[in-house]
Design an enzyme around this catalytic site. Structure first.
Site, short mmCIF file in Angstrom:
data_model
loop_
_atom_site.label_atom_id
_atom_site.label_comp_id
_atom_site.label_asym_id
_atom_site.label_seq_id
_atom_site.Cartn_x
_atom_site.Cartn_y
_atom_site.Cartn_z
N ASN A 288 0.87 -1.18 0.00
CA ASN A 288 0.00 0.00 0.00
C ASN A 288 0.91 1.23 0.00
OD1 ASN A 288 -1.79 2.05 0.50
ND2 ASN A 288 -2.42 1.34 2.53
N LYS B 106 0.11 4.24 -0.28
CA LYS B 106 -0.55 5.42 0.31
C LYS B 106 -0.34 6.63 -0.61
CE LYS B 106 -0.19 3.22 4.78
NZ LYS B 106 -0.16 3.32 6.23
N HIS C 222 -9.52 1.10 4.93
CA HIS C 222 -8.26 1.29 5.64
C HIS C 222 -8.49 2.24 6.81
CE1 HIS C 222 -4.16 2.51 6.50
NE2 HIS C 222 -3.78 1.40 5.89
N GLU D 90 -6.90 4.68 7.84
CA GLU D 90 -6.72 6.11 7.51
C GLU D 90 -7.97 6.67 6.84
OE1 GLU D 90 -3.00 5.49 5.50
OE2 GLU D 90 -2.09 4.97 7.42
N GLU E 278 -5.13 -4.82 10.66
CA GLU E 278 -4.11 -3.80 10.85
C GLU E 278 -4.39 -3.06 12.16
OE1 GLU E 278 -2.31 -2.61 6.77
OE2 GLU E 278 -3.96 -1.27 7.21
N GLY F 23 2.64 2.57 10.77
CA GLY F 23 3.58 3.68 10.58
C GLY F 23 4.28 4.10 11.86
N SER G 239 3.61 -1.92 10.35
CA SER G 239 5.06 -1.98 10.53
C SER G 239 5.65 -3.35 10.20
CB SER G 239 5.45 -1.53 11.95
OG SER G 239 5.05 -0.19 12.17
P1 13P Z 1 3.13 0.56 7.70
O1 13P Z 1 3.67 -0.72 7.11
O2 13P Z 1 3.83 1.78 7.20
O3 13P Z 1 3.00 0.49 9.18
O4 13P Z 1 1.62 0.69 7.13
C1 13P Z 1 0.76 -0.37 7.24
C2 13P Z 1 -0.46 -0.05 6.45
O5 13P Z 1 -1.22 0.82 6.81
C3 13P Z 1 -0.71 -0.82 5.23
O6 13P Z 1 -1.99 -0.61 4.74
#
Ligand code: 13P
Length: 254
Positions: free
Chosen positions: A10, A12, A96, A98, A168, A174, A214
């Site tokens: 992803n 982003k 997601h 976010e 997640e 992150g 992560s």
């Molecule tokens: P990170 O791997 O940067 O923690 O992000 C995970 C994520 O949100 C994947 O959709």
């Protein structure tokens, strides 16, 4: 039931179309011909068309990071399932954290997108997971239960093969904090039981449940070795082709 690992990146809101050319090309040269593990990249919308062209002869699949539940019409700024299919997009990340946190998406609104995705031959990667506050209040299992039940309401049983879930934990995204292997397995096995109860043993046991938060080369083997962890949804580490492909390699070796 054997489930093929899926390692999905992803990206982003990172990479311009020209930066995407380099990243896609590098990933493609490293893992584009292997078929032991399914690999998917989810660049921003603006890079999809170009990525689709670059992946034409590749085993690497294309995914998008979001999609409208509406088929077409006056929805300024939105992208429909049909538009994505026309670019040979195969997977779509939905719900997601976010999107839930910053754009007001809910189990109910994401449910509409999940149903629209499968109606249009897109494979949803439906994201669930608790916040830090919810974990500290011991609400993790209740939260993922309502996310699964409400987000998958009316999901057609004949489409279960096309459904992917991604656990997640929001506090691990992150932040560099990863769920331990045991914490991930505990939630994954709980989610497995939920989908088995809901869809029946055969279909429910076939659903892939990815871990995200992560995940990186250093912790991938431990997480991916858990019996109910069927792949990874990778954020930060997917922006570096070598890191991303090293996670793919870990999955191949397990
Ligand atoms: P990170 O791997 O940067 O923690 O992000 C995970 C994520 O949100 C994947 O959709």
């Amino acid at each position: 039931m054997s489930r093929k690992y899926l390692i999905a990146g992803n990206w982003k809101m990172n990479t311009t179309p020209s930066e995407s050319v380099d990243l896609i090309s590098e990933i493609n040269s490293l893992v584009g011909q292997q078929t032991q593990v399914q690999v998917c990249v989810c660049p921003p919308f603006t890079s999809l068309q170009m990525s689709s062209g670059l992946l034409e002869q590749s085993e690497v699949q294309l995914g998008s990071q979001n999609m409208s539940a509406e088929p077409s019409g006056a929805f300024t700024g939105e992208i429909s399932a049909e538009m994505l299919r026309d670019l040979y997009v195969n997977f779509v990340i939905l719900g997601h954290s976010e999107r839930r946190q910053y754009f007001g998406e809910t189990n109910q609104s994401v449910n509409k997108k999940v149903l629209a995705a499968v109606q249009n031959n897109l494979k949803p990667i439906y994201c669930i997971g608790e916040t830090l506050e919810e974990r500290e209040r011991n609400q993790t299992l209740d939260v993922v239960k309502s996310q699964v039940q409400e987000g998958l309401e009316s999901f057609p049983i004949n489409e279960v093969d096309n459904l992917v879930l991604a656990y997640e934990p929001v506090w691990a995204i992150g932040t560099g904090k990863t769920a331990t292997d045991e914490m991930a397995q505990e939630v994954h096995s709980y989610v497995r039981n939920l989908v088995v109860d809901h869809f029946g043993d055969g279909p429910g046991s076939g659903i892939r449940i990815l871990y995200g938060g992560s995940m990186k080369p250093e912790n991938a083997t431990g997480l991916l070795s858990q019996p109910d962890v069927d792949g990874g949804l990778i954020g930060g580490a997917s922006l570096n082709a070598r890191s991303f492909c090293s996670i793919v390699q870990s999955a191949i070796e397990i």
